[in-house]
Each structure stands twice: as C-alpha cells, then as structure tokens.
Scaffold this active site. Sequence first.
Site, PDB file in Angstrom:
ATOM      1  N   GLY A   1       0.813  -1.212   0.000  1.00 50.70           N
ATOM      2  CA  GLY A   1       0.000   0.000   0.000  1.00 50.70           C
ATOM      3  C   GLY A   1       0.844   1.258   0.000  1.00 50.70           C
ATOM      4  O   GLY A   1       0.520   2.232  -0.697  1.00 50.70           O
ATOM      5  N   CYS A   2       1.910   1.240   0.761  1.00 46.58           N
ATOM      6  CA  CYS A   2       2.760   2.436   0.887  1.00 46.58           C
ATOM      7  C   CYS A   2       3.492   2.728  -0.416  1.00 46.58           C
ATOM      8  O   CYS A   2       3.504   3.861  -0.889  1.00 46.58           O
ATOM      9  CB  CYS A   2       3.748   2.252   2.026  1.00 46.58           C
ATOM     10  SG  CYS A   2       2.946   1.880   3.612  1.00 46.58           S
TER      11      CYS A   2
END
Length: 166
Positions: free
Chosen positions: A58-59
């Site tokens: 996600g990051c």
Amino acid sequence: MSGLKVGDAFPENVVFKHVPWTTEDPKACGIPQDLNASKEWADKKVVIVSVPGAFTPGCQGTHIPPYIEKFSELKSKGIDKIAVIAYNDAWVMSAWGKINAVTGDDILFLADTESKFAEKIGWYMKDMGRNQRFAIVVDHGKVTYAEVEKGREIGVSSADAVLSKL
C-alpha cells in the site's frame, strides 16, 4: 497526546534520522544524520506523510507515488518540502527514496526510528510497533492539516486529500 489538531504548534525536539541525498553512487550507503524537524522546518511549509513501512504494497504501490508525482502541484500551493516517515531505519528510507528516483532535498525519506514521533503524538499502532498512516501539514510551526486513517484505506492521508485542503 492523542494526535495533532489544526492550530496546534508543531512539537519541540522532533528529530528524525536520514541519509542526505548526494550525487554519488546510488548504491553507496551514506552516514545517517539527525534532522531536527522542529528547527529545520520552523520557517517552512511542510507535508509530513507517515506510513507503516517502506516498500510495503500500500505504501509503495498507492500512497507515496502520488506525492512524488504531484510535488510541483503541492509546491504551487506553497509547500516547501514533503517528508515521508516510517519506522524503518535511515538506510532503508534512503534506499526507498532512491528506488522512487527522488533526487535533491525537496522530498525527504526520513526514519521515525522506533516510531518515536508517531508515538509522541499518539498515532502509533502498538500491536504492530509501527506508525499509523497519517498526513500533517505544518506551516511555519503551526499545524494546518492533521488527519489519521481509521483503517487500512488511503483517504485522508492521500496527496489528493492534502491538496484539497491547501
């Protein structure tokens, strides 16, 4: 402390670790240095974006690339710097910046070692030992935007959310 709120003063003695960017061999590991954010950013407008960890799906896949892509748009709204923070060490954060082709010091990849800042402001995941996902805008020492994600989604801490509030 349970998070920062609009109007709060940015805390004193906030120190992150980082490996300053250089034009040297990108595979070379520099020496981590302290960056006293409270002092360095006292006369700047800075977006601080916190993620649980460097290189996580996600990051890396969704959260940070839009900040890099939209830096000129953020800059046109008065932003001087973007600071990406995570609990990772300074070498990992430096490598993350290099992988994303970030050069210079307008976008900083900083180590919130042991999540000290995140814990200080109360936006820390004790069960995981990591920073929560959040975004803060500090304008000359005053917080003008501060939002933490309630779940795993990327909403209030996204580049678009921050841009909409500038």
